[in-house]
Scaffold this motif. Structure first.
Motif, PDB file in Angstrom:
ATOM      1  N   ILE A 258       0.847  -1.196   0.000  1.00 52.18           N
ATOM      2  CA  ILE A 258       0.000   0.000   0.000  1.00 52.18           C
ATOM      3  C   ILE A 258       0.886   1.251   0.000  1.00 52.18           C
ATOM      4  O   ILE A 258       0.655   2.191  -0.767  1.00 52.18           O
ATOM      5  CB  ILE A 258      -0.981  -0.007   1.202  1.00 52.18           C
ATOM      6  N   ALA A 259       1.926   1.230   0.837  1.00 53.12           N
ATOM      7  CA  ALA A 259       2.831   2.389   0.915  1.00 53.12           C
ATOM      8  C   ALA A 259       3.533   2.614  -0.419  1.00 53.12           C
ATOM      9  O   ALA A 259       3.608   3.748  -0.916  1.00 53.12           O
ATOM     10  CB  ALA A 259       3.849   2.173   2.030  1.00 53.12           C
ATOM     11  N   SER A 260       4.018   1.523  -1.044  1.00 55.23           N
ATOM     12  CA  SER A 260       4.770   1.707  -2.295  1.00 55.23           C
ATOM     13  C   SER A 260       3.841   2.103  -3.449  1.00 55.23           C
ATOM     14  O   SER A 260       4.203   2.930  -4.284  1.00 55.23           O
ATOM     15  CB  SER A 260       5.584   0.451  -2.637  1.00 55.23           C
ATOM     16  N   GLN A 261       2.636   1.536  -3.461  1.00 61.04           N
ATOM     17  CA  GLN A 261       1.680   1.910  -4.518  1.00 61.04           C
ATOM     18  C   GLN A 261       1.275   3.385  -4.395  1.00 61.04           C
ATOM     19  O   GLN A 261       1.172   4.090  -5.391  1.00 61.04           O
ATOM     20  CB  GLN A 261       0.426   1.031  -4.419  1.00 61.04           C
ATOM     21  N   ALA A 262       1.056   3.819  -3.161  1.00 61.05           N
ATOM     22  CA  ALA A 262       0.646   5.213  -2.943  1.00 61.05           C
ATOM     23  C   ALA A 262       1.757   6.147  -3.426  1.00 61.05           C
ATOM     24  O   ALA A 262       1.499   7.146  -4.110  1.00 61.05           O
ATOM     25  CB  ALA A 262       0.343   5.447  -1.468  1.00 61.05           C
ATOM     26  N   GLN A 263       2.992   5.759  -3.090  1.00 62.50           N
ATOM     27  CA  GLN A 263       4.134   6.593  -3.489  1.00 62.50           C
ATOM     28  C   GLN A 263       4.270   6.642  -5.011  1.00 62.50           C
ATOM     29  O   GLN A 263       4.422   7.710  -5.602  1.00 62.50           O
ATOM     30  CB  GLN A 263       5.401   6.041  -2.855  1.00 62.50           C
ATOM     31  N   ALA A 264       4.130   5.465  -5.637  1.00 64.33           N
ATOM     32  CA  ALA A 264       4.262   5.382  -7.091  1.00 64.33           C
ATOM     33  C   ALA A 264       3.175   6.203  -7.791  1.00 64.33           C
ATOM     34  O   ALA A 264       3.381   6.735  -8.876  1.00 64.33           O
ATOM     35  CB  ALA A 264       4.196   3.926  -7.534  1.00 64.33           C
ATOM     36  N   ARG A 265       2.025   6.295  -7.164  1.00 68.02           N
ATOM     37  CA  ARG A 265       0.917   7.030  -7.774  1.00 68.02           C
ATOM     38  C   ARG A 265       0.873   8.494  -7.317  1.00 68.02           C
ATOM     39  O   ARG A 265      -0.076   9.223  -7.648  1.00 68.02           O
ATOM     40  CB  ARG A 265      -0.416   6.343  -7.427  1.00 68.02           C
ATOM     41  N   GLY A 266       1.848   8.879  -6.482  1.00 72.36           N
ATOM     42  CA  GLY A 266       1.903  10.270  -6.018  1.00 72.36           C
ATOM     43  C   GLY A 266       0.763  10.623  -5.069  1.00 72.36           C
ATOM     44  O   GLY A 266       0.343  11.779  -4.998  1.00 72.36           O
ATOM     45  N   ILE A 267       0.247   9.626  -4.350  1.00 70.44           N
ATOM     46  CA  ILE A 267      -0.853   9.892  -3.417  1.00 70.44           C
ATOM     47  C   ILE A 267      -0.287   9.913  -2.002  1.00 70.44           C
ATOM     48  O   ILE A 267       0.410   8.990  -1.585  1.00 70.44           O
ATOM     49  CB  ILE A 267      -1.945   8.787  -3.510  1.00 70.44           C
ATOM     50  N   GLU A 268      -0.601  10.967  -1.286  1.00 74.79           N
ATOM     51  CA  GLU A 268      -0.106  11.045   0.085  1.00 74.79           C
ATOM     52  C   GLU A 268      -1.089  10.345   1.015  1.00 74.79           C
ATOM     53  O   GLU A 268      -2.283  10.686   1.037  1.00 74.79           O
ATOM     54  CB  GLU A 268       0.026  12.512   0.475  1.00 74.79           C
ATOM     55  N   ILE A 269      -0.597   9.379   1.753  1.00 77.68           N
ATOM     56  CA  ILE A 269      -1.489   8.675   2.689  1.00 77.68           C
ATOM     57  C   ILE A 269      -0.844   8.632   4.075  1.00 77.68           C
ATOM     58  O   ILE A 269       0.365   8.754   4.221  1.00 77.68           O
ATOM     59  CB  ILE A 269      -1.795   7.215   2.250  1.00 77.68           C
ATOM     60  N   LYS A 270      -1.710   8.450   5.068  1.00 80.90           N
ATOM     61  CA  LYS A 270      -1.211   8.206   6.426  1.00 80.90           C
ATOM     62  C   LYS A 270      -1.529   6.741   6.709  1.00 80.90           C
ATOM     63  O   LYS A 270      -2.710   6.351   6.708  1.00 80.90           O
ATOM     64  CB  LYS A 270      -1.949   9.126   7.404  1.00 80.90           C
TER      65      LYS A 270
END
Ligand code: SF4
Length: 508
Positions: free
Chosen positions: A23-35
């Motif tokens: 989830i962390a790597s996918q969010a980063q790859a898609r430029g989405i900031e998540i907590k």
């Protein structure tokens, strides 16, 4: 957006760490900031790893999520509650969770286990503050008035134990937590320690100031490395922020707490064997009296309670004895965290007020068997609990109702068997387990269990069956009346219940 992935060992065993990383790597790859928060488990194990997303309406759950599902979740815009085949809707509306009465488990799955801030934001340490402002005897009275009884299995009133320790004069007293959770099909202690460790720490601190004890030990089974790590982290934080150590929160009380790792012996869950083990000796049961409340750890007055008993204390002190006492039935007050295991479709943790029936739990929570076959027997209360047939499924979970039919609620573990179970083999297993785990102090348990295995073997092989059955019943009688502790005296429970309720399995 905030995303939750459980850190409970049940979820980790099913791949939660890998899912969280993905989830962390996918969010980063898609430029989405998540907590990304590693919360506790909600206790619905068949849905683990269960990922949750915070929304305005509450958290939305997705599960069970595998690493391969993660990219699809992002494509379905799950962080904005987009629809996905594994969407479960609002977490709190999932019937398994919605219909529970969670008191002890009220924070479990919601908070981040080792975040002190999160604990404080969810009613944490309110009970300790109330207790610190009261006289010690009044704190004990609150626990007495709540009707809380030992959740480890013996169901002894917790307040009476505390009162005995309070009234025992000594230069040093101790609080010991029995976290050697060894019963089959049980995991509620583990879940508390991994998912809400501050609650146990707070409960023990309150016990310390109520009875005048300044040191505490949590005796955790070695098979629980995640629980030990969570507790140690939480203890360090509590010390750092003045919730443990000297002059706690400026109230003038001292309380030091440490974790002791057990060594894998079932009988060390017996309170006196546990004390021997902490003292550095072999885990052999001590004769009582003296009671541990008078002469316990290192010969000093000791409160020794199970995890769930101590974990119930902060809420009792935060909201008052009446609040806790209000639910339950008869002399079984409050709630019991029940654990559904074995051949079930939906295994997990169900906290209900006493009075819920076995049938309700089996039909509406467990959802029947995983195999889809009919349920034939359930064993409640661990390996020393009786096997209960279908005719007893309407029994409410209540210490007295269970005792009346020769069954035990124990630590609230329910292990389910379908119609392929061989009850003669289960009876043999009970004797075999006792033979393996006996501490060896008394003959009926040490030798009787081995003779029990041989006798069941003869019955199964149809050698002098009638005499052997008689012999087995005699042997059970001797074990019940001649054993020093529950290991030997309760082993006949599963043996005799199998023999009485499933006689055909012994007659082939
Ligand atoms: Fe030890 Fe068994 Fe006797 Fe208990 S009943 S004291 S476990 S020998």
């Amino acid at each position: 957006p905030t995303i939750y992935v459980p850190i409970d060992s049940s979820a980790i065993a099913l791949g939660a760490n890998e899912v969280a990383e993905k989830i962390a790597s996918q969010a980063q790859a898609r430029g989405i900031e998540i907590k990304l928060i590693r919360n506790g488990s909600r206790g619905m194990f068949w849905l683990e790893p269960m990922v949750e997303v915070a929304t305005d309406k509450g958290r939305i759950a997705f599960g069970p999520i595998e690493v391969e599902d993660v990219a699809g979740l992002f494509e379905a815009d799950f962080i904005h509650a987009g629809s996905h085949p594994k969407s479960l809707g609002l977490t709190e509306e999932i019937p398994f969770l919605k219909n529970q009465e969670r008191l002890t488990f009220m924070r479990v799955g919601i908070t981040e286990p080792t975040s002190l801030d999160d604990y404080l934001a969810h009613e944490g340490y309110v009970g300790l503050r109330h207790a610190a402002a009261m006289a010690a005897a009044d704190v004990v009275q609150q626990v007495l008035d709540s009707g809380l009884r030992g959740r480890g299995g013996a169901a002894f009133p917790t307040g009476i134990k505390w009162k005995t320790v309070l009234n025992a004069p000594a230069d040093q007293k101790y609080v010991v937590c029995n976290a050697d959770e060894g019963d089959s099909g049980t995991f509620s202690d583990r879940m508390v320690m991994e998912n809400d460790p501050f609650m146990l720490i707070e409960g023990m601190t309150i016990a310390g100031l109520a009875v005048g004890a300044t040191r505490g030990f949590i005796y955790v089974r070695s098979e629980y490395p995640h629980a030990i790590a969570a507790l140690n982290k939480a203890i360090a934080l509590a010390n750092q922020h003045g919730y443990l150590g000297k002059n706690i929160c400026g109230f003038g009380h001292d309380f030091e707490l440490e974790v002791r790792k057990a060594a894998g012996s079932y009988v060390c869950g017996e309170e006196t064997a546990l004390l021997e083990s902490i003292e550095g000796r072999r885990g052999i049961v001590r004769a009582k009296p003296p009671l541990p409340a008078i002469e316990g750890l290192f010969g000093k007055p000791t409160v020794i309670n199970n995890v769930i008993s101590l974990a119930a204390v902060p809420l009792i002190l935060a909201r008052g004895a009446e609040f806790y006492k209000n639910c339950g039935m008869g002399r079984s007050r409050g709630t019991l965290p029940i654990q559904l295991a074995g051949n079930v479709k939906q295994g997990g943790l169900v906290e209900k007020a006493f009075g819920v029936t076995l049938r309700d739990l089996l039909d509406n929570y467990a959802g029947g068997t995983a195999s889809g076959r009919p349920i034939r027997a359930v064993q409640v209360g661990g390996p020393l609990g009786a096997y209960m047939p279908e005719s007893q499924f309407d029994t409410p979970i209540d210490y007295e109702a269970f005792a009346a039919i020769g069954a035990t609620v124990g630590h609230g573990g329910i292990v389910v068997f379908d119609d392929t179970v061989d009850m003669a083999k289960q009876a043999r297993y009970a004797m075999e387990f006792c033979a393996a785990e006996s501490c060896g102090k008394c003959t009926p348990c040490r030798i009787g269990s081995t003779r029990g295995v041989e006798t069941v073997d003869k019955i199964i092989a149809n050698q002098d069956r009638v005499q052997q059955v008689e012999l087995l019943r005699d042997l059970c009688d001797v074990m019940v009346s001649g054993s020093l502790c529950a290991m030997g005296s309760l082993t006949p429970n599963p043996v005799l219940s199998a023999l009485n309720y499933f006689p055909n399995d012994f007659n082939r």
